[in-house]
Design a protein around this motif. Structure first.
Motif, PDB file in Angstrom:
ATOM      1  N   ARG A  20     -14.137  10.878 -47.621  1.00 13.83           N
ATOM      2  CA  ARG A  20     -13.332  10.546 -46.438  1.00 13.83           C
ATOM      3  C   ARG A  20     -13.311  11.700 -45.457  1.00 13.83           C
ATOM      4  O   ARG A  20     -13.579  11.536 -44.264  1.00 13.83           O
ATOM      5  CB  ARG A  20     -11.893  10.190 -46.848  1.00 13.83           C
ATOM      6  N   ILE A  21     -13.008  12.884 -45.943  1.00 14.48           N
ATOM      7  CA  ILE A  21     -12.882  14.063 -45.080  1.00 14.48           C
ATOM      8  C   ILE A  21     -14.194  14.365 -44.373  1.00 14.48           C
ATOM      9  O   ILE A  21     -14.236  14.535 -43.144  1.00 14.48           O
ATOM     10  CB  ILE A  21     -12.418  15.284 -45.902  1.00 14.48           C
ATOM     11  N   ASP A  24     -15.397  11.276 -42.051  1.00 10.33           N
ATOM     12  CA  ASP A  24     -14.551  11.140 -40.859  1.00 10.33           C
ATOM     13  C   ASP A  24     -14.873  12.234 -39.852  1.00 10.33           C
ATOM     14  O   ASP A  24     -15.012  11.970 -38.656  1.00 10.33           O
ATOM     15  CB  ASP A  24     -13.063  11.224 -41.211  1.00 10.33           C
ATOM     16  N   ASN A  25     -15.005  13.457 -40.331  1.00  7.33           N
ATOM     17  CA  ASN A  25     -15.300  14.565 -39.422  1.00  7.33           C
ATOM     18  C   ASN A  25     -16.710  14.461 -38.852  1.00  7.33           C
ATOM     19  O   ASN A  25     -16.930  14.789 -37.686  1.00  7.33           O
ATOM     20  CB  ASN A  25     -15.072  15.909 -40.120  1.00  7.33           C
ATOM     21  N   GLN A  29     -14.284   9.925 -36.154  1.00 13.84           N
ATOM     22  CA  GLN A  29     -13.329   8.819 -36.271  1.00 13.84           C
ATOM     23  C   GLN A  29     -13.379   8.336 -37.713  1.00 13.84           C
ATOM     24  O   GLN A  29     -14.249   8.770 -38.474  1.00 13.84           O
ATOM     25  CB  GLN A  29     -13.687   7.687 -35.310  1.00 13.84           C
ATOM     26  N   PRO A  30     -12.456   7.460 -38.105  1.00 17.03           N
ATOM     27  CA  PRO A  30     -12.523   6.962 -39.479  1.00 17.03           C
ATOM     28  C   PRO A  30     -13.897   6.348 -39.757  1.00 17.03           C
ATOM     29  O   PRO A  30     -14.367   5.489 -39.008  1.00 17.03           O
ATOM     30  CB  PRO A  30     -11.410   5.915 -39.532  1.00 17.03           C
ATOM     31  N   TRP A  31     -14.527   6.789 -40.807  1.00 18.70           N
ATOM     32  CA  TRP A  31     -15.916   6.408 -41.060  1.00 18.70           C
ATOM     33  C   TRP A  31     -16.108   4.914 -41.214  1.00 18.70           C
ATOM     34  O   TRP A  31     -17.130   4.375 -40.829  1.00 18.70           O
ATOM     35  CB  TRP A  31     -16.500   7.178 -42.242  1.00 18.70           C
ATOM     36  N   LEU A  68     -10.191  20.409 -42.118  1.00 20.31           N
ATOM     37  CA  LEU A  68     -10.979  19.174 -42.026  1.00 20.31           C
ATOM     38  C   LEU A  68     -10.166  17.987 -42.537  1.00 20.31           C
ATOM     39  O   LEU A  68     -10.231  16.888 -41.971  1.00 20.31           O
ATOM     40  CB  LEU A  68     -12.275  19.311 -42.818  1.00 20.31           C
ATOM     41  N   ASN A  69      -9.387  18.183 -43.591  1.00 18.28           N
ATOM     42  CA  ASN A  69      -8.525  17.124 -44.112  1.00 18.28           C
ATOM     43  C   ASN A  69      -7.466  16.743 -43.086  1.00 18.28           C
ATOM     44  O   ASN A  69      -7.235  15.555 -42.844  1.00 18.28           O
ATOM     45  CB  ASN A  69      -7.868  17.560 -45.419  1.00 18.28           C
ATOM     46  N   GLU A  71      -7.663  17.009 -39.884  1.00 21.72           N
ATOM     47  CA  GLU A  71      -8.325  16.288 -38.797  1.00 21.72           C
ATOM     48  C   GLU A  71      -8.636  14.855 -39.211  1.00 21.72           C
ATOM     49  O   GLU A  71      -8.446  13.922 -38.437  1.00 21.72           O
ATOM     50  CB  GLU A  71      -9.603  17.013 -38.371  1.00 21.72           C
ATOM     51  N   SER A  72      -9.096  14.657 -40.439  1.00 21.56           N
ATOM     52  CA  SER A  72      -9.357  13.312 -40.945  1.00 21.56           C
ATOM     53  C   SER A  72      -8.079  12.474 -40.918  1.00 21.56           C
ATOM     54  O   SER A  72      -8.084  11.326 -40.449  1.00 21.56           O
ATOM     55  CB  SER A  72      -9.913  13.386 -42.367  1.00 21.56           C
ATOM     56  N   ARG A  76      -7.016   9.142 -38.506  1.00 20.15           N
ATOM     57  CA  ARG A  76      -6.552   7.890 -39.110  1.00 20.15           C
ATOM     58  C   ARG A  76      -5.114   7.552 -38.734  1.00 20.15           C
ATOM     59  O   ARG A  76      -4.555   6.558 -39.207  1.00 20.15           O
ATOM     60  CB  ARG A  76      -6.678   7.981 -40.627  1.00 20.15           C
TER      61      ARG A  76
END
Length: 84
Positions: A20-21, A24-25, A29-31, A68-69, A71-72, A76
Motif C-alpha cells: 500500500r505504502i 500509493d506513493n 494516489q491510492p493505487w 511514506l506511510n 503520505e499514503s 486515502r
C-alpha cells in the motif's frame, strides 16, 4: 521489508501494508484507483519500478518509511494535517 521492520521501528510490518505504502506513493494516489488487483500482475513496469525503488531506498535509509506511510494515509483521506 517485513523482516527489517522491527529493528527499524517502522509503523507497519505486513507485506500488504508495504505494498500500500509503496504503490500509493509511486502512483501519487491510492493505487487501487489506478491499478486493478493484483497490482503485481496489472501494474505497468514503470510504476512497479518506482515502487521498488522507493522500497530499496527505504531499506537503504534514504527514504523515511514513516513519512511514506503518512503520505499514503493522507492520499486515502485517513490522515489530516492535525495527525502529522
Amino acid at each position: 521489508m517485513p523482516a527489517a521492520a522491527p529493528a527499524r521501528h517502522w509503523p507497519v510490518r505486513f507485506d500488504h501494508c508495504f505494498q500500500r505504502i509503496l504503490l500509493d506513493n509511486a502512483c501519487g494516489q491510492p493505487w487501487r484507483e489506478v491499478i486493478a488487483a493484483p497490482a503485481y500482475r496489472n501494474a505497468d513496469a514503470e510504476l512497479l519500478e518506482r515502487a521498488i525503488t522507493l522500497g530499496e531506498r527505504a531499506l537503504a535509509g534514504d527514504e523515511d518509511l514513516a513519512e511514506l506511510n503518512r503520505e499514503s494515509l493522507r492520499l486515502r483521506g485517513k490522515l489530516t494535517e492535525r495527525d502529522n
